[in-house]
Motif scaffolding. Structure first.
Motif, short mmCIF file in Angstrom:
data_model
loop_
_atom_site.label_atom_id
_atom_site.label_comp_id
_atom_site.label_asym_id
_atom_site.label_seq_id
_atom_site.Cartn_x
_atom_site.Cartn_y
_atom_site.Cartn_z
N CYS A 41 0.80 -1.23 0.00
CA CYS A 41 0.00 0.00 0.00
C CYS A 41 0.83 1.28 0.00
N HIS A 42 2.08 1.21 0.48
CA HIS A 42 2.91 2.42 0.64
C HIS A 42 4.23 2.27 -0.11
N ALA A 43 4.64 3.34 -0.78
CA ALA A 43 5.96 3.42 -1.40
C ALA A 43 6.90 4.15 -0.45
N ILE A 44 8.21 3.90 -0.61
CA ILE A 44 9.21 4.59 0.21
C ILE A 44 9.65 5.89 -0.46
N THR A 45 8.97 6.25 -1.51
CA THR A 45 9.22 7.49 -2.24
C THR A 45 8.04 8.42 -1.99
N ASP A 46 7.93 9.47 -2.77
CA ASP A 46 6.75 10.33 -2.66
C ASP A 46 5.61 9.86 -3.56
N GLN A 47 5.79 8.70 -4.20
CA GLN A 47 4.74 8.12 -5.04
C GLN A 47 3.62 7.59 -4.16
N ASN A 48 2.40 7.84 -4.56
CA ASN A 48 1.25 7.31 -3.83
C ASN A 48 0.80 6.01 -4.46
N LYS A 49 0.38 5.11 -3.60
CA LYS A 49 -0.26 3.86 -4.03
C LYS A 49 -1.66 3.93 -3.45
N SER A 50 -2.18 2.85 -2.92
CA SER A 50 -3.48 2.94 -2.24
C SER A 50 -3.32 3.70 -0.93
N GLY A 51 -2.08 3.78 -0.42
CA GLY A 51 -1.73 4.63 0.72
C GLY A 51 -0.73 5.67 0.26
N PRO A 52 -0.52 6.70 1.06
CA PRO A 52 0.41 7.76 0.64
C PRO A 52 1.87 7.30 0.67
N GLY A 53 2.69 7.96 -0.16
CA GLY A 53 4.12 7.72 -0.13
C GLY A 53 4.70 8.13 1.22
N LEU A 54 5.74 7.43 1.66
CA LEU A 54 6.26 7.64 3.00
C LEU A 54 7.63 8.34 3.05
N LEU A 55 8.07 8.89 1.93
CA LEU A 55 9.31 9.66 1.94
C LEU A 55 9.14 10.84 2.90
N ASN A 56 10.08 11.02 3.82
CA ASN A 56 10.04 12.11 4.80
C ASN A 56 8.81 12.07 5.71
N VAL A 57 8.28 10.90 5.98
CA VAL A 57 7.07 10.80 6.79
C VAL A 57 7.33 11.17 8.25
N VAL A 58 8.48 10.81 8.81
CA VAL A 58 8.75 11.10 10.22
C VAL A 58 8.91 12.61 10.38
N GLY A 59 8.08 13.17 11.23
CA GLY A 59 8.06 14.61 11.48
C GLY A 59 7.03 15.36 10.66
N ARG A 60 6.40 14.68 9.72
CA ARG A 60 5.41 15.31 8.84
C ARG A 60 4.04 15.31 9.51
N ALA A 61 3.27 16.33 9.25
CA ALA A 61 1.89 16.37 9.73
C ALA A 61 1.09 15.29 9.00
N ALA A 62 0.22 14.62 9.72
CA ALA A 62 -0.63 13.59 9.11
C ALA A 62 -1.53 14.25 8.07
N ALA A 63 -1.77 13.52 7.00
CA ALA A 63 -2.68 13.96 5.94
C ALA A 63 -2.26 15.26 5.29
N SER A 64 -0.95 15.46 5.12
CA SER A 64 -0.47 16.74 4.61
C SER A 64 0.04 16.71 3.17
N LEU A 65 0.05 15.57 2.53
CA LEU A 65 0.50 15.54 1.13
C LEU A 65 -0.65 15.99 0.24
N PRO A 66 -0.48 17.06 -0.51
CA PRO A 66 -1.59 17.61 -1.29
C PRO A 66 -2.07 16.67 -2.42
#
Length: 125
Positions: A41-66
């Protein structure tokens, strides 16, 4: 419920679930292997799959990728993906954010610590 109250309630719930002293000792290499259960469901890049991409996820606000359409519950949560919040969410996503679309949990403390350690290595810098 006003946003500030939702954020306070979510923070209190996260602190209630957070009791993992192993978190600081997570093994990123093992976390990389364990991430295979997340990668459907998740990529380790900024690519979205069925879940959001997780690049730079630590420290990021939840639900903040436009470019990703989050559940209304996660968008209203007011959470920030720090270690304690990630630990609580991965342990019991539907208890931390009622209405989230993420339903798979990582029950073992050590596995969550390792996955979070791996997520901390995902930086675009």
């Amino acid at each position: 419920m006003p946003t500030i109250l939702r954020a306070a309630a979510a923070t209190a719930l996260v602190l209630t679930f957070f009791s993992n002293p192993a978190l600081a000792d997570g093994n990123a290499e093992n976390g990389k292997k364990l991430f295979s259960r997340c990668s459907a469901c998740h990529a380790i890049t900024d690519q979205n799959k069925s879940g959001p991409g997780l690049l730079n996820v630590v420290g990021r606000a939840a639900a903040s990728l436009p470019q990703y359409k989050y559940s209304p519950a996660l968008a209203a949560s007011g959470l920030t993906w720090d270690q304690p919040t990630l630990d609580a969410f991965l342990k019991a996503p539907t208890k931390v954010v009622k209405g989230t679309r993420m339903v798979l949990a990582v029950p073992k403390d050590e596995d969550r610590a390792d996955i979070i350690a791996y997520l901390q290595t995902l930086s675009g810098n």
